[in-house]
Design a protein around this motif. Structure first.
Motif, short mmCIF file in Angstrom:
data_model
loop_
_atom_site.label_atom_id
_atom_site.label_comp_id
_atom_site.label_asym_id
_atom_site.label_seq_id
_atom_site.Cartn_x
_atom_site.Cartn_y
_atom_site.Cartn_z
N GLU A 17 0.91 -0.95 0.02
CA GLU A 17 -0.61 0.16 -0.26
C GLU A 17 0.68 1.32 0.36
O GLU A 17 0.61 2.36 0.37
CB GLU A 17 -1.03 -0.54 1.20
CG GLU A 17 -2.22 -1.39 1.35
CD GLU A 17 -3.48 -1.01 -0.24
OE1 GLU A 17 -2.77 -0.01 -0.70
OE2 GLU A 17 -4.36 -1.51 0.20
N LEU A 20 0.24 4.76 -1.23
CA LEU A 20 -1.48 5.94 -1.15
C LEU A 20 -1.38 6.61 -0.43
O LEU A 20 -0.21 6.66 0.12
CB LEU A 20 -2.28 4.70 -0.65
CG LEU A 20 -1.97 4.02 0.76
CD1 LEU A 20 -2.05 4.81 2.13
CD2 LEU A 20 -3.53 2.94 1.05
N ASP A 340 -19.07 11.20 -2.35
CA ASP A 340 -18.81 10.81 -3.89
C ASP A 340 -17.84 11.33 -3.70
O ASP A 340 -16.77 10.45 -4.06
CB ASP A 340 -19.72 11.42 -4.09
CG ASP A 340 -20.84 10.59 -4.71
OD1 ASP A 340 -20.99 9.63 -4.33
OD2 ASP A 340 -22.02 11.94 -5.26
N MET A 343 -15.28 8.40 -1.93
CA MET A 343 -15.12 7.36 -2.84
C MET A 343 -14.26 7.05 -4.07
O MET A 343 -13.76 6.04 -4.22
CB MET A 343 -16.27 6.50 -2.49
CG MET A 343 -16.63 6.53 -1.67
SD MET A 343 -18.91 5.12 -1.56
CE MET A 343 -19.95 6.46 -1.68
N ILE A 344 -14.55 8.18 -4.72
CA ILE A 344 -13.90 8.59 -6.47
C ILE A 344 -12.55 8.65 -5.79
O ILE A 344 -11.73 7.90 -6.71
CB ILE A 344 -14.86 9.11 -7.16
CG1 ILE A 344 -16.17 9.28 -6.84
CG2 ILE A 344 -14.52 9.27 -7.88
CD1 ILE A 344 -17.35 9.78 -7.57
N ASP A 346 -10.41 8.22 -4.11
CA ASP A 346 -9.90 6.70 -3.25
C ASP A 346 -9.60 5.38 -4.79
O ASP A 346 -8.64 5.15 -5.42
CB ASP A 346 -10.87 5.82 -2.21
CG ASP A 346 -10.60 4.66 -1.62
OD1 ASP A 346 -9.10 4.01 -2.63
OD2 ASP A 346 -10.62 4.05 -1.35
N GLU A 347 -10.93 5.31 -5.81
CA GLU A 347 -10.85 4.32 -6.61
C GLU A 347 -10.13 5.22 -7.73
O GLU A 347 -9.22 4.17 -8.38
CB GLU A 347 -12.08 4.12 -7.39
CG GLU A 347 -12.90 3.54 -6.58
CD GLU A 347 -12.24 2.07 -6.18
OE1 GLU A 347 -11.89 1.88 -7.01
OE2 GLU A 347 -12.33 1.99 -5.39
N MET A 348 -10.11 6.57 -7.83
CA MET A 348 -9.18 6.81 -9.04
C MET A 348 -7.86 6.90 -8.79
O MET A 348 -6.90 7.10 -9.50
CB MET A 348 -10.17 8.56 -9.09
CG MET A 348 -10.47 9.11 -10.36
SD MET A 348 -11.59 10.42 -10.37
CE MET A 348 -10.00 11.93 -9.87
N LYS A 350 -5.87 6.48 -5.44
CA LYS A 350 -5.11 6.00 -4.79
C LYS A 350 -5.30 7.04 -2.97
O LYS A 350 -3.93 7.37 -2.63
CB LYS A 350 -4.61 5.00 -4.15
CG LYS A 350 -4.70 4.15 -4.43
CD LYS A 350 -3.22 3.28 -4.48
CE LYS A 350 -3.74 2.03 -5.31
NZ LYS A 350 -2.57 0.56 -5.14
N LEU A 352 -7.08 8.65 0.27
CA LEU A 352 -8.06 8.51 1.77
C LEU A 352 -8.11 9.72 2.21
O LEU A 352 -7.16 10.43 2.98
CB LEU A 352 -7.49 7.42 2.40
CG LEU A 352 -6.13 6.27 1.57
CD1 LEU A 352 -5.88 5.38 2.66
CD2 LEU A 352 -6.94 5.56 0.22
#
Ligand SMILES: Cc1ncc(COP(=O)(O)O)c(C=O)c1O
Length: 402
Positions: A17, A20, A340, A343-344, A346-348, A350, A352
């Motif tokens: 990780e 991140l 939103d 979450m996005i 993080d997905e897009m 990394k 946090l």
């Protein structure tokens, strides 16, 4: 401050990780291996109970406990380690103050309108069972504490209980002035230092504050650990929230005599590895130097603020000046909820961050805001990560925000 050397102490940065960007430090920080090793050492080498048994392992725990109390006391500028109480977190520390029967019927308590639930709910609870009035001083739209409003609100106040550095806006109240003014008017002062202690040098003696609560897990220490500092004469008057073994002398069927502080507030078998880990965290921060930590976070906040302040659709929670926001950057993007965003991103990318109302519900509800996204920095975060965050928010905005 050598950030790359600091990062090498954090096992997560050598794990898979490692890439991140962790900007949720106002919730919990990562722990360096020095803290993890100190805690493991307790479980591996002397996993016994302090303060009760007299065998050699227990004695080792008792010595570690005393050392930890001394280190934490020194870290916040307190001369008497017996004024340091180990708790389960800042929430428990603040509950101890609120429910310690320091106030009498008819007394008023003054908080800000931007308290974490930890310094809001206990006062609402106390007011349900005792004739205590919970009053609130409002924060102006600038987000900066207003001393005139505070002075006007001080009449009949017995206790001022306020968040030192706010967990949503990052602003720090002028604690020294507040304490002086409150003392002149006969009121005690309790500060919620959950977000100040990890990020700036604290000196409770210099501040002359009566009670000071903070968490270990927001400053490199273990989860579920906190501290309450209070002046000795206050601890002697305060009723323990929890009663039981370890906190009392010889009991009879109908009589209980509490031990002197700190023991009377630490009944039950303690989280010894947590206490030892807290001392290791304090050692670590002392070695790095709090001035360096504060300066570093300011630099990161400056990069992020300059990079994003003109982005169309962004609203940054005041104050505008990053130098007044410690290591916290809270914002909203038009057309997106804070969840939103979190979450996005993080997905897009990394990255946090935290979203929602951050346990400061009355602040958001009273201003008609659904919540906000919050990036919060710490000593191991880099300038490169700050730039990555800026680019990620820009991309998010260009794709999703309207
Ligand atoms: C300002 C503030 N006070 C209190 C708390 C609660 O701390 P703990 O988790 O140690 O109970 C927090 C946690 O986020 C906080 O930010």
């Amino acid at each position: 401050m050598d950030v790359s050397s600091i990062r090498s102490d954090f096992p997560i940065y050598s794990s898979e990780e490692r890439d991140l960007v962790y900007f949720d430090n106002a919730c919990q920080t990562f722990r360096p291996r020095q803290v993890i090793e100190a805690m493991n050492e307790y479980y591996e080498l002397y996993p016994a109970c302090g303060g009760r048994s007299v065998h050699r392992l227990a004695t080792r725990v008792s010595i570690k406990l005393d050392e930890a109390r001394e280190k934490v006391a020194r870290f916040i500028g307190c001369d008497d380690p017996n004024c340091i109480i180990f708790t389960r977190g800042c929430t428990e520390s603040l509950n101890m103050v609120a429910k310690g029967r320091l106030l009498k019927d008819g007394d008023h308590v003054l908080t800000t309108d931007m308290e974490h639930n930890s310094n809001h709910v206990p006062w609402v609870q106390v007011a349900m069972h005792q004739d205590i009035r919970h009053r609130i001083v409002g924060t102006p739209p600038s987000g900066i504490f207003d001393m005139d409003r505070f002075r006007d609100a001080l009449d009949d106040v017995a206790l001022v209980s306020m968040v030192h550095t706010n967990n949503v806006t990052g602003t720090t109240i002028p604690a020294g002035e507040i304490v002086k003014e409150a003392h002149d008017r006969g009121a005690l002062v309790c500060l919620d230092g959950a977000q100040s202690t990890p990020h700036q040098r604290i000196d409770v003696k210099e501040l002359d504050v009566d009670m000071f609560a903070f968490s270990s897990h927001k400053m490199l220490g273990p989860s579920g650990m906190g501290i309450l500092y209070a002046k000795m004469d206050i601890l002697e008057r305060m009723e323990p929230l929890i009663g039981g073994g370890g906190g009392v002398g010889l009991t009879t069927y109908d009589r209980v005599e509490f031990l002197p502080p700190p023991e009377r507030f630490e009944s039950g078998l303690m989280n010894y590895s947590g206490v030892i880990g807290t001392a290791a965290a304090v050692d670590y921060l002392t070695r790095v130097g709090m001035e360096g930590v504060q300066e570093h976070e300011r630099r990161l906040n400056d990069i992020v603020t300059r990079g994003l302040k003109d982005l169309p659709g962004i609203s940054i929670l005041p104050p505008a000046d990053p130098a007044l926001r410690s290591g916290i950057f809270s914002f909203n993007l038009q057309g997106m909820t804070s969840h939103d965003i979190a979450m996005i991103i993080d997905e897009m990318a990394k990255v946090l961050i935290r979203s929602g109302m951050h346990c400061v519900h009355p602040y958001f509800v009273s201003r008609g805001i659904d919540g906000c996204a919050r990036a919060s920095f710490y000593l191991y975060n880099t300038e490169e990560e700050a730039h990555r965050f800026v680019e990620a928010v820009k991309e998010l905005s260009s794709v999703f925000s309207s």
